[in-house]
Write an enzyme that holds these catalytic residues in place. Sequence first.
Site, PDB file in Angstrom:
ATOM      1  N   GLY A  46       0.938  -1.086   0.053  1.00 38.71           N
ATOM      2  CA  GLY A  46      -0.072  -0.156   0.132  1.00 38.71           C
ATOM      3  C   GLY A  46       0.923   1.230   0.084  1.00 38.71           C
ATOM      4  O   GLY A  46       1.969   1.275   0.405  1.00 38.71           O
ATOM      5  N   GLN A  51       3.057  10.011   1.212  1.00 35.83           N
ATOM      6  CA  GLN A  51       4.144   9.238   1.298  1.00 35.83           C
ATOM      7  C   GLN A  51       5.423   9.746  -0.029  1.00 35.83           C
ATOM      8  O   GLN A  51       6.387   9.448  -0.060  1.00 35.83           O
ATOM      9  CB  GLN A  51       4.297   7.842   1.094  1.00 35.83           C
ATOM     10  CG  GLN A  51       3.441   7.387   2.549  1.00 35.83           C
ATOM     11  CD  GLN A  51       3.526   5.950   2.399  1.00 35.83           C
ATOM     12  OE1 GLN A  51       2.587   5.267   2.121  1.00 35.83           O
ATOM     13  NE2 GLN A  51       4.404   5.076   2.850  1.00 35.83           N
ATOM     14  N   CYS A  88       6.179  -0.158   6.801  1.00 33.80           N
ATOM     15  CA  CYS A  88       5.737   0.958   5.971  1.00 33.80           C
ATOM     16  C   CYS A  88       6.992   1.432   5.137  1.00 33.80           C
ATOM     17  O   CYS A  88       7.949   1.339   5.764  1.00 33.80           O
ATOM     18  CB  CYS A  88       5.504   2.056   7.080  1.00 33.80           C
ATOM     19  SG  CYS A  88       5.070   3.607   5.959  1.00 33.80           S
ATOM     20  N   LEU A  89       6.757   1.636   3.828  1.00 31.33           N
ATOM     21  CA  LEU A  89       7.617   1.995   2.694  1.00 31.33           C
ATOM     22  C   LEU A  89       8.625   3.372   3.548  1.00 31.33           C
ATOM     23  O   LEU A  89       9.589   3.891   2.998  1.00 31.33           O
ATOM     24  CB  LEU A  89       7.093   2.243   1.308  1.00 31.33           C
ATOM     25  CG  LEU A  89       6.712   0.867   0.723  1.00 31.33           C
ATOM     26  CD1 LEU A  89       6.113   1.388  -0.445  1.00 31.33           C
ATOM     27  CD2 LEU A  89       7.924   0.016   0.657  1.00 31.33           C
ATOM     28  N   HIS A 130      -4.097   1.214   8.076  1.00 27.65           N
ATOM     29  CA  HIS A 130      -2.721   1.792   7.926  1.00 27.65           C
ATOM     30  C   HIS A 130      -2.554   2.895   6.881  1.00 27.65           C
ATOM     31  O   HIS A 130      -1.901   3.972   7.317  1.00 27.65           O
ATOM     32  CB  HIS A 130      -1.522   0.738   7.635  1.00 27.65           C
ATOM     33  CG  HIS A 130      -0.044   1.199   7.477  1.00 27.65           C
ATOM     34  ND1 HIS A 130       0.911   0.702   8.231  1.00 27.65           N
ATOM     35  CD2 HIS A 130       0.527   1.916   6.499  1.00 27.65           C
ATOM     36  CE1 HIS A 130       1.872   1.369   7.661  1.00 27.65           C
ATOM     37  NE2 HIS A 130       1.728   1.987   6.925  1.00 27.65           N
ATOM     38  N   GLU A 131      -3.234   2.697   5.773  1.00 26.48           N
ATOM     39  CA  GLU A 131      -3.200   3.571   4.761  1.00 26.48           C
ATOM     40  C   GLU A 131      -3.815   4.856   5.067  1.00 26.48           C
ATOM     41  O   GLU A 131      -3.590   6.192   4.610  1.00 26.48           O
ATOM     42  CB  GLU A 131      -3.347   3.202   3.296  1.00 26.48           C
ATOM     43  CG  GLU A 131      -2.347   1.992   2.815  1.00 26.48           C
ATOM     44  CD  GLU A 131      -1.098   2.153   2.941  1.00 26.48           C
ATOM     45  OE1 GLU A 131      -0.508   3.390   2.665  1.00 26.48           O
ATOM     46  OE2 GLU A 131      -0.140   1.294   3.189  1.00 26.48           O
ATOM     47  N   HIS A 134      -2.391   7.334   7.355  1.00 27.71           N
ATOM     48  CA  HIS A 134      -1.391   8.275   6.730  1.00 27.71           C
ATOM     49  C   HIS A 134      -1.866   9.500   6.271  1.00 27.71           C
ATOM     50  O   HIS A 134      -1.353  10.536   6.217  1.00 27.71           O
ATOM     51  CB  HIS A 134      -0.809   7.874   5.346  1.00 27.71           C
ATOM     52  CG  HIS A 134       0.459   6.733   5.498  1.00 27.71           C
ATOM     53  ND1 HIS A 134       1.539   7.264   6.068  1.00 27.71           N
ATOM     54  CD2 HIS A 134       0.740   5.406   5.266  1.00 27.71           C
ATOM     55  CE1 HIS A 134       2.414   6.316   6.162  1.00 27.71           C
ATOM     56  NE2 HIS A 134       1.906   5.009   5.612  1.00 27.71           N
TER      57      HIS A 134
HETATM   58 NI    NI Z   1       2.749   3.319   5.419  1.00 27.30          NI
END
Ligand code: NI
Length: 167
Positions: A46, A51, A88-89, A130-131, A134
């Site tokens: 995701g 991000q 997480c990226l 999670h997304e 953000h």
């Molecule tokens: Ni993330």
Amino acid sequence: MAIREVREIGDDILTKQCKEVTKMTMRTQILIEDMLDTMYEKFGVGLAAPQVGVLKKIVVIDVGDGPVVLINPEVVETSGEQTGEEGCLSVPGKYGIVTRPNHVKVRFLNEEMEETELEGEGLLARAFCHEIDHLSGKLYVELAEDGIHDVEYEDAGEEYAGDDGEE
Ligand code: NI
């Protein structure tokens, strides 16, 4: 295909509130394409617009069942509980243990700006939470129950934590 730079923890933009998308424009379509390209390039499940440095309420997810694009998403129903590893990226090479609902229903606009609902369980439910977090400037590290740990890679030279992909 364009890979965008993924912002990392410590970057202020990851703590900011995102704005609603009010209409689909060429610019937003390109952003969504680039977000998908970037997510796949980095082997993420995701990615949220902040991000890649854009404060818009847009999320892309693929837990292995094909891409889902969510515009202005909100969680409308949750049930159950799951506790497991989350990464997480924007926090490369790390993971934490996070408890999330096991079943999540989201309401959002699709790419045609039509109101849509989708339900997810397990990993998909986790990805929704999670997304969407953000989009209000929240990272999973705030929820990690036992701190943040280094991922131990079994194969040397794994691309996951690498810094490749810029164009
Ligand atoms: Ni993330």
